[in-house]
Design an enzyme around this catalytic site. Structure first.
Site, short mmCIF file in Angstrom:
data_model
loop_
_atom_site.label_atom_id
_atom_site.label_comp_id
_atom_site.label_asym_id
_atom_site.label_seq_id
_atom_site.Cartn_x
_atom_site.Cartn_y
_atom_site.Cartn_z
N PHE A 131 5.53 0.81 6.64
CA PHE A 131 6.44 -0.33 6.49
C PHE A 131 6.83 -0.52 5.02
O PHE A 131 7.98 -0.85 4.72
CB PHE A 131 5.81 -1.60 7.07
CG PHE A 131 5.56 -1.53 8.55
CD1 PHE A 131 6.61 -1.61 9.45
CD2 PHE A 131 4.28 -1.36 9.04
CE1 PHE A 131 6.40 -1.53 10.81
CE2 PHE A 131 4.05 -1.28 10.41
CZ PHE A 131 5.11 -1.37 11.30
N TYR A 157 0.91 -1.15 0.00
CA TYR A 157 0.00 0.00 0.00
C TYR A 157 0.94 1.20 0.00
O TYR A 157 1.84 1.27 0.86
CB TYR A 157 -0.87 0.08 1.26
CG TYR A 157 -1.64 -1.15 1.65
CD1 TYR A 157 -2.25 -1.96 0.69
CD2 TYR A 157 -1.80 -1.50 2.99
CE1 TYR A 157 -2.97 -3.08 1.06
CE2 TYR A 157 -2.52 -2.62 3.37
CZ TYR A 157 -3.09 -3.41 2.40
OH TYR A 157 -3.80 -4.52 2.76
#
Length: 282
Positions: free
Chosen positions: A19, A14
């Site tokens: 992260f 995404y």
């Protein structure tokens, strides 16, 4: 420097996930070409092939296809592969075993052993980390980025209903959503995340004004880098620099980011990071 095409990489992500942003910062800084597959956060059909249902996932082919999970494992394994030409990527990944853990509430999660370690021999270690303290410092701050800094993002970008709406407007614009899906995600997601951010605030014992925690954290980072180094890695960023930059970058264009730039001492370091990554990325 790797021969062209010797490492084929596909990142499932995404765009607005901290992260995933960490992994992109690492790959861009090292000039590694990679394909991006933007995952629909609702259906997640793009990662149906995997029993691991989170992002980022990195598919790496260095002679044989391999799936790497967890942002810190991805970074440590690929960095080890770049330094240590003797080991196959498959062998390197085996040094980061997944371990099932159960939380106090009985929820089963996967944790990865050794994820902040580079799997190097003595000679390679001396070359990369001339003194032991350099390695210890890098690992400490990589862990800090995962365990603390990342938890300050949601409470800050969803702090008020207006900020939550602006954040979801950005998420829908940058993410992979259908038209109706995007409309509902923007308004329902913003409302949901506004309330979830309050729960996260309580869970992580944040101050009433969550901006103060963000300001304290980034100033703590700036202090750790110090006045006499361009980066924590010295003249060039190390893995801790890339992790912290990757996490903070997801707030760009939002009110929380602008406030952070004005109210902390992060700006000079952040601009140096932007410049050095732009110079090296493909």
């Amino acid at each position: 420097q790797l021969p062209d095409g010797s490492l084929q990489l596909t990142l499932y992500q995404y765009k607005t996930c901290p992260f995933c942003s960490k992994v992109r910062a690492f790959l861009d800084y090292h000039g590694l070409p990679y394909e991006i597959v933007e995952v629909n956060p609702i259906m997640r059909k793009e990662i149906k092939f995997s029993s691991y249902r989170k992002v980022p996932i990195l598919l790496a082919n260095a002679g044989s296809p391999l799936q790497l999970n967890d942002s810190s494992v991805i970074i440590s394994a690929i960095k080890t592969y770049l330094i240590s030409k003797r080991k196959s990527l498959e062998e390197i990944v085996s040094f980061y075993p997944p371990m099932k853990t159960v939380s106090e509430k009985g929820k089963e999660t996967l944790e990865y052993g050794n994820k902040y370690w580079l799997m190097l021999d003595e000679k390679e270690t001396k070359r990369i980390y001339p003194v032991k303290e350099v390695r210890v410092e890098e690992m400490k701050w990589r862990k800090w980025a995962d365990d603390w800094l990342v938890h300050l993002i949601s409470p800050n970008v969803y702090r008020t209903p207006r900020e939550a709406l602006a954040s979801f407007d950005y998420i829908v614009r940058e993410g992979k959503f259908g038209t109706m899906e995007g409309f509902f995600a923007k308004y329902m997601g913003a409302l949901a995340m506004f309330f979830i951010s309050k729960r996260l605030k309580k869970k992580h014992n944040l101050q009433d004004n969550v901006r103060e925690d963000l300001y304290e954290a980034v100033n703590e980072w700036v202090k750790a880098v110090g006045k006499h180094r361009l980066f924590m890695g010295g003249s060039q960023p190390n893995l801790a620099d890339l992790a912290v930059y990757g996490v903070l970058r997801v707030m760009e264009g939002l009110e929380a980011f602008d406030d952070m730039m004005v109210n902390t001492k992060i700006q000079p370091w952040y601009q140096r990071m932007e410049e050095v990554i732009q110079k090296t990325e493909f």
